[in-house]
Motif scaffolding. Sequence first.
Motif, PDB file in Angstrom:
ATOM      1  N   ASN A  82      -5.243  17.856 -23.963  1.00 29.94           N
ATOM      2  CA  ASN A  82      -5.969  16.961 -24.864  1.00 29.94           C
ATOM      3  C   ASN A  82      -5.199  16.559 -26.116  1.00 29.94           C
ATOM      4  N   VAL A  83      -4.191  17.339 -26.486  1.00 27.26           N
ATOM      5  CA  VAL A  83      -3.459  17.046 -27.721  1.00 27.26           C
ATOM      6  C   VAL A  83      -1.956  16.920 -27.492  1.00 27.26           C
ATOM      7  N   ILE A  84      -1.347  17.944 -26.926  1.00 29.52           N
ATOM      8  CA  ILE A  84       0.117  17.978 -26.891  1.00 29.52           C
ATOM      9  C   ILE A  84       0.698  16.894 -25.982  1.00 29.52           C
ATOM     10  N   LYS A  85       0.256  16.832 -24.748  1.00 29.86           N
ATOM     11  CA  LYS A  85       0.807  15.824 -23.835  1.00 29.86           C
ATOM     12  C   LYS A  85       0.556  14.394 -24.314  1.00 29.86           C
ATOM     13  N   PRO A  86      -0.662  14.063 -24.775  1.00 31.21           N
ATOM     14  CA  PRO A  86      -0.872  12.699 -25.286  1.00 31.21           C
ATOM     15  C   PRO A  86       0.028  12.381 -26.487  1.00 31.21           C
ATOM     16  N   ALA A  87       0.230  13.342 -27.370  1.00 28.27           N
ATOM     17  CA  ALA A  87       1.085  13.109 -28.530  1.00 28.27           C
ATOM     18  C   ALA A  87       2.532  12.864 -28.100  1.00 28.27           C
ATOM     19  N   LEU A  88       3.019  13.669 -27.166  1.00 32.23           N
ATOM     20  CA  LEU A  88       4.387  13.493 -26.673  1.00 32.23           C
ATOM     21  C   LEU A  88       4.548  12.147 -25.982  1.00 32.23           C
ATOM     22  N   ASP A  89       3.562  11.774 -25.191  1.00 28.07           N
ATOM     23  CA  ASP A  89       3.617  10.477 -24.499  1.00 28.07           C
ATOM     24  C   ASP A  89       3.635   9.319 -25.485  1.00 28.07           C
ATOM     25  N   ASP A  90       3.059   9.552 -26.669  1.00 25.79           N
ATOM     26  CA  ASP A  90       3.011   8.514 -27.701  1.00 25.79           C
ATOM     27  C   ASP A  90       4.241   8.532 -28.593  1.00 25.79           C
ATOM     28  N   GLY A  91       5.202   9.412 -28.284  1.00 27.71           N
ATOM     29  CA  GLY A  91       6.451   9.449 -29.036  1.00 27.71           C
ATOM     30  C   GLY A  91       6.475  10.391 -30.214  1.00 27.71           C
ATOM     31  N   ALA A  92       5.383  11.123 -30.454  1.00 28.45           N
ATOM     32  CA  ALA A  92       5.365  12.073 -31.576  1.00 28.45           C
ATOM     33  C   ALA A  92       6.100  13.358 -31.203  1.00 28.45           C
ATOM     34  N   TRP A  93       6.511  14.083 -32.218  1.00 38.92           N
ATOM     35  CA  TRP A  93       7.040  15.420 -32.024  1.00 38.92           C
ATOM     36  C   TRP A  93       5.923  16.401 -32.350  1.00 38.92           C
ATOM     37  N   VAL A  94       5.780  17.407 -31.512  1.00 44.01           N
ATOM     38  CA  VAL A  94       4.714  18.391 -31.691  1.00 44.01           C
ATOM     39  C   VAL A  94       5.315  19.717 -32.131  1.00 44.01           C
ATOM     40  N   LEU A  95       4.805  20.243 -33.249  1.00 42.63           N
ATOM     41  CA  LEU A  95       5.176  21.570 -33.721  1.00 42.63           C
ATOM     42  C   LEU A  95       4.041  22.531 -33.387  1.00 42.63           C
ATOM     43  N   GLY A  96       4.335  23.532 -32.583  1.00 45.49           N
ATOM     44  CA  GLY A  96       3.299  24.465 -32.163  1.00 45.49           C
ATOM     45  C   GLY A  96       3.489  25.846 -32.767  1.00 45.49           C
ATOM     46  N   ASP A  97       2.427  26.348 -33.384  1.00 42.15           N
ATOM     47  CA  ASP A  97       2.392  27.737 -33.846  1.00 42.15           C
ATOM     48  C   ASP A  97       1.908  28.563 -32.663  1.00 42.15           C
ATOM     49  N   ARG A  98       2.853  29.071 -31.886  1.00 42.96           N
ATOM     50  CA  ARG A  98       2.648  29.838 -30.659  1.00 42.96           C
ATOM     51  C   ARG A  98       2.438  28.933 -29.442  1.00 42.96           C
ATOM     52  N   HIS A  99       2.832  29.494 -28.288  1.00 41.67           N
ATOM     53  CA  HIS A  99       2.557  28.849 -26.999  1.00 41.67           C
ATOM     54  C   HIS A  99       2.576  29.948 -25.935  1.00 41.67           C
ATOM     55  N   ASP A 100       2.992  29.618 -24.739  1.00 40.92           N
ATOM     56  CA  ASP A 100       2.882  30.538 -23.608  1.00 40.92           C
ATOM     57  C   ASP A 100       3.642  31.851 -23.812  1.00 40.92           C
ATOM     58  N   LEU A 101       4.756  31.807 -24.537  1.00 41.61           N
ATOM     59  CA  LEU A 101       5.534  33.023 -24.762  1.00 41.61           C
ATOM     60  C   LEU A 101       4.729  34.080 -25.506  1.00 41.61           C
ATOM     61  N   SER A 102       3.770  33.653 -26.318  1.00 43.88           N
ATOM     62  CA  SER A 102       2.911  34.615 -27.005  1.00 43.88           C
ATOM     63  C   SER A 102       2.095  35.430 -26.010  1.00 43.88           C
ATOM     64  N   SER A 103       1.612  34.793 -24.945  1.00 42.17           N
ATOM     65  CA  SER A 103       0.859  35.538 -23.935  1.00 42.17           C
ATOM     66  C   SER A 103       1.760  36.501 -23.173  1.00 42.17           C
ATOM     67  N   VAL A 104       2.988  36.081 -22.906  1.00 40.40           N
ATOM     68  CA  VAL A 104       3.935  36.973 -22.238  1.00 40.40           C
ATOM     69  C   VAL A 104       4.184  38.213 -23.100  1.00 40.40           C
ATOM     70  N   ALA A 105       4.336  37.996 -24.424  1.00 45.75           N
ATOM     71  CA  ALA A 105       4.618  39.110 -25.328  1.00 45.75           C
ATOM     72  C   ALA A 105       3.383  39.952 -25.616  1.00 45.75           C
ATOM     73  N   TYR A 106       2.272  39.306 -25.945  1.00 48.00           N
ATOM     74  CA  TYR A 106       1.072  40.034 -26.371  1.00 48.00           C
ATOM     75  C   TYR A 106       0.259  40.579 -25.192  1.00 48.00           C
ATOM     76  N   GLN A 107      -0.126  39.694 -24.275  1.00 44.61           N
ATOM     77  CA  GLN A 107      -0.918  40.175 -23.149  1.00 44.61           C
ATOM     78  C   GLN A 107      -0.044  40.856 -22.090  1.00 44.61           C
ATOM     79  N   GLY A 108       1.205  40.389 -21.951  1.00 44.72           N
ATOM     80  CA  GLY A 108       2.114  41.024 -21.012  1.00 44.72           C
ATOM     81  C   GLY A 108       2.699  42.310 -21.574  1.00 44.72           C
ATOM     82  N   GLY A 109       3.586  42.179 -22.553  1.00 49.29           N
ATOM     83  CA  GLY A 109       4.209  43.352 -23.135  1.00 49.29           C
ATOM     84  C   GLY A 109       3.233  44.264 -23.844  1.00 49.29           C
ATOM     85  N   GLY A 110       2.381  43.673 -24.680  1.00 43.95           N
ATOM     86  CA  GLY A 110       1.461  44.471 -25.479  1.00 43.95           C
ATOM     87  C   GLY A 110       0.354  45.118 -24.678  1.00 43.95           C
ATOM     88  N   ARG A 111      -0.341  44.323 -23.848  1.00 40.01           N
ATOM     89  CA  ARG A 111      -1.489  44.833 -23.086  1.00 40.01           C
ATOM     90  C   ARG A 111      -1.103  45.410 -21.728  1.00 40.01           C
TER      91      ARG A 111
END
Length: 210
Positions: A82-111
Motif C-alpha cells: 500500500n505504501v512502499i511499492k506505489p511510492a517506488l513506482d512513482d519515482g520516490a525513494w523510500v527510507l524504511g525504519d526496519r524491514h524483513d531483516l528485523s524479523s530474521v534477527a528478532y523472531q529468528g535469532g531472538g525468539r
Amino acid sequence: MALGAFIVIEGLEGAGKSSVMGALKSRLEEHAIRVVTTREPGGTPMAEAIRDCVKQAWPDETVTQQTELLLMYAARSQLVENVIKPALDDGAWVLGDRHDLSSVAYQGGGRGVSLATLSTLRQMTLGTFAPDFTLYLDIAPELGLSRARGRGELDRIEQAGLAFFERARETYLQQIEALPNAVTVDASQAIEKVQADALIALQQFIDNRA
C-alpha cells in the motif's frame, strides 16, 4: 535518478535509527529526491493498529512466538503493497525504519523461529521484493537498551531480556555479512559521528546508481 530506491535502516533498540533516518532524508532532499519514510511494524492505518497490538503488554495471556511472527508479516505486507511499492513506482525513494531483516534477527535469532519458517512467510508476503540498500547500525545490547530506557518505559519486545538481544545482534551480524548491498555503522559512537558515517555510506550508494 528517476527510478525509486528502497533504503532500510536496521539495528537494535537504541541504535539511533530515527536520528539517522532524519539525516538521510535531508541529504536525499538536497539531491532533489522525493522521499517517503516508513517504519515497521506500521506505516499504514491497519499496520499501525497491528504495531500497537504487537508492542503492548497482554497481562492476561501469553503472546506466542507464532502470533508475534504472523502479525509482523501481516503489517509488513500491508506496508509494502500500500505504501512502499506505489511510492517506488512513482519515482520516490523510500527510507524504511526496519524491514524483513528485523524479523530474521528478532523472531529468528531472538525468539528461535526457524529460518525455513521465515523463508516461507517471506516468500508468501514479499516474493522477490527486497531493499536496494541496507544500513545496519551496530550497537552492543547493553548500551542500546540503556539508551532505550532513557527514552521512557520499555515496550513488550524491548523487555525481552539481554540474552534475546544478544542473539538478535549475532543474527544481524551474520546476515549483514552475507548481503552485498549492506553497510555496517558503529552505532556506539556519538550520534553526530553515526550520522556522518551513515551519510558517507548513503553518498556511495547514490554515486554507484548515478
